[in-house]
Motif scaffolding. Structure first.
Motif, mmCIF file in Angstrom:
data_model
loop_
_atom_site.group_PDB
_atom_site.id
_atom_site.type_symbol
_atom_site.label_atom_id
_atom_site.label_comp_id
_atom_site.label_asym_id
_atom_site.label_seq_id
_atom_site.Cartn_x
_atom_site.Cartn_y
_atom_site.Cartn_z
ATOM 1 N N LYS A 231 -31.094 87.236 4.090
ATOM 2 C CA LYS A 231 -32.133 87.561 5.036
ATOM 3 C C LYS A 231 -31.841 86.733 6.272
ATOM 4 O O LYS A 231 -32.138 87.195 7.300
ATOM 5 N N ARG A 232 -32.028 85.388 6.046
ATOM 6 C CA ARG A 232 -32.029 84.306 6.980
ATOM 7 C C ARG A 232 -30.953 84.514 7.896
ATOM 8 O O ARG A 232 -30.897 84.524 9.230
ATOM 9 N N LEU A 233 -29.643 84.866 7.348
ATOM 10 C CA LEU A 233 -28.228 85.048 8.025
ATOM 11 C C LEU A 233 -28.519 86.358 8.953
ATOM 12 O O LEU A 233 -28.066 86.063 10.127
ATOM 13 N N ALA A 234 -29.107 87.271 8.448
ATOM 14 C CA ALA A 234 -29.247 88.799 9.158
ATOM 15 C C ALA A 234 -30.082 88.348 10.532
ATOM 16 O O ALA A 234 -29.694 88.895 11.541
ATOM 17 N N ASP A 235 -31.179 87.667 10.024
ATOM 18 C CA ASP A 235 -32.127 87.447 11.338
ATOM 19 C C ASP A 235 -31.309 86.531 12.420
ATOM 20 O O ASP A 235 -31.497 86.823 13.446
ATOM 21 N N LEU A 236 -30.805 85.557 11.894
ATOM 22 C CA LEU A 236 -29.908 84.906 12.768
ATOM 23 C C LEU A 236 -28.936 85.549 13.667
ATOM 24 O O LEU A 236 -28.902 85.688 14.662
ATOM 25 N N GLU A 237 -28.407 86.540 12.837
ATOM 26 C CA GLU A 237 -27.086 87.317 13.734
ATOM 27 C C GLU A 237 -27.621 88.014 14.505
ATOM 28 O O GLU A 237 -27.173 88.203 15.653
ATOM 29 N N THR A 238 -28.976 88.841 14.205
ATOM 30 C CA THR A 238 -29.762 89.731 15.252
ATOM 31 C C THR A 238 -30.158 88.877 16.171
ATOM 32 O O THR A 238 -30.211 89.343 17.520
ATOM 33 N N ALA A 239 -30.534 87.606 15.908
ATOM 34 C CA ALA A 239 -31.238 86.826 17.254
ATOM 35 C C ALA A 239 -29.801 86.344 18.131
ATOM 36 O O ALA A 239 -30.046 86.516 19.387
ATOM 37 N N VAL A 240 -28.567 86.038 17.549
ATOM 38 C CA VAL A 240 -27.656 85.506 18.316
ATOM 39 C C VAL A 240 -26.791 86.625 18.873
ATOM 40 O O VAL A 240 -26.422 86.718 20.096
ATOM 41 N N PHE A 241 -26.677 87.653 18.326
ATOM 42 C CA PHE A 241 -25.705 88.926 18.763
ATOM 43 C C PHE A 241 -26.567 90.059 19.108
ATOM 44 O O PHE A 241 -26.452 91.231 18.540
ATOM 45 N N GLN A 242 -27.795 90.012 20.087
ATOM 46 C CA GLN A 242 -28.363 91.007 20.142
ATOM 47 C C GLN A 242 -27.698 92.107 20.897
ATOM 48 O O GLN A 242 -26.725 91.879 21.596
ATOM 49 N N GLU A 243 -28.252 93.377 20.762
ATOM 50 C CA GLU A 243 -27.731 94.433 21.470
ATOM 51 C C GLU A 243 -27.946 94.438 22.907
ATOM 52 O O GLU A 243 -29.105 94.036 23.369
ATOM 53 N N PRO A 244 -26.894 94.733 23.948
ATOM 54 C CA PRO A 244 -27.306 94.691 25.286
ATOM 55 C C PRO A 244 -28.224 95.750 25.646
ATOM 56 O O PRO A 244 -28.264 96.551 25.040
ATOM 57 N N ARG A 245 -29.311 95.338 26.455
ATOM 58 C CA ARG A 245 -30.356 96.150 27.003
ATOM 59 C C ARG A 245 -29.537 97.336 27.783
ATOM 60 O O ARG A 245 -28.375 97.543 28.319
ATOM 61 N N ARG A 246 -30.312 98.484 27.670
ATOM 62 C CA ARG A 246 -29.752 99.772 28.322
ATOM 63 C C ARG A 246 -29.379 99.458 29.839
ATOM 64 O O ARG A 246 -28.253 99.739 30.350
ATOM 65 N N SER A 247 -30.068 98.427 30.582
ATOM 66 C CA SER A 247 -29.680 98.357 32.122
ATOM 67 C C SER A 247 -28.734 97.234 31.988
ATOM 68 O O SER A 247 -27.982 97.537 33.345
ATOM 69 N N ASP A 248 -28.046 96.807 31.209
ATOM 70 C CA ASP A 248 -27.065 95.867 31.237
ATOM 71 C C ASP A 248 -25.740 96.622 30.784
ATOM 72 O O ASP A 248 -24.565 96.425 31.063
ATOM 73 N N ARG A 249 -25.831 97.912 30.090
ATOM 74 C CA ARG A 249 -24.681 98.671 29.889
ATOM 75 C C ARG A 249 -24.168 99.433 31.046
ATOM 76 O O ARG A 249 -24.695 99.891 31.856
ATOM 77 N N ARG A 250 -23.037 99.425 31.081
ATOM 78 C CA ARG A 250 -22.264 100.126 32.206
ATOM 79 C C ARG A 250 -21.472 100.983 31.825
ATOM 80 O O ARG A 250 -20.323 101.025 31.046
ATOM 81 N N GLY A 251 -21.680 102.360 32.683
ATOM 82 C CA GLY A 251 -20.965 103.482 32.247
ATOM 83 C C GLY A 251 -21.358 104.339 30.966
ATOM 84 O O GLY A 251 -20.530 105.185 30.518
ATOM 85 N N THR A 252 -22.512 104.163 30.367
ATOM 86 C CA THR A 252 -23.136 104.842 29.100
ATOM 87 C C THR A 252 -24.335 105.610 29.380
ATOM 88 O O THR A 252 -24.901 105.304 30.063
#
Length: 126
Positions: free
Chosen positions: A105-126
């Motif tokens: 669980k802690r690893l999953a939380d850490l991965e979520t914090a480190v590898f966050q999904e890019p925000r919609r405004s940061d995505r280009r061409g989608t």
């Protein structure tokens, strides 16, 4: 407090807690003080206290209950073996599974914090 005797601090703490268990000052079923309380009492870090508790767990003096604490173990008399020789191993495996689940669980939380999904405004061409 841990003394500068050359003996590792975690073993000094384990010796002290073992003596309290043997004398009845910490009776069977009673929870050990929290890690924070033991850190303050012995003036050491949490890792030193955890190592001492690990020694006592390995020796069969205490047993951990996930989310509840570490408790002084009910022990059969020395001349009477445990009814189930596999009980201690099963208890240890159960503790390992609980710790691994927590680490997952802690690893999953850490991965979520480190590898966050890019925000919609940061995505280009989608």
């Amino acid at each position: 407090m841990v003394q500068n005797t050359g003996r590792p601090g975690y073993l000094q703490i384990a010796d002290d807690l073992r003596a309290q268990i043997s004398s009845g000052a910490l009776p069977a079923g009673q929870a050990l003080p929290s890690i924070r309380e033991l850190c303050e009492r012995y003036e050491v870090s949490a890792s030193v206290v955890k190592a001492a508790i690990s020694v006592l767990r390995t020796e069969g003096h205490v047993i951990g209950q996930q989310g509840k604490g570490v408790f002084v173990r009910d022990r059969p008399p020395a001349d009477q073996p445990a009814k189930d020789g596999h009980g201690e191993i099963l208890d240890q495996l159960s503790e390992i599974r609980a710790v691994l689940g927590d680490l997952g669980k802690r690893l999953a939380d850490l991965e979520t914090a480190v590898f966050q999904e890019p925000r919609r405004s940061d995505r280009r061409g989608t």
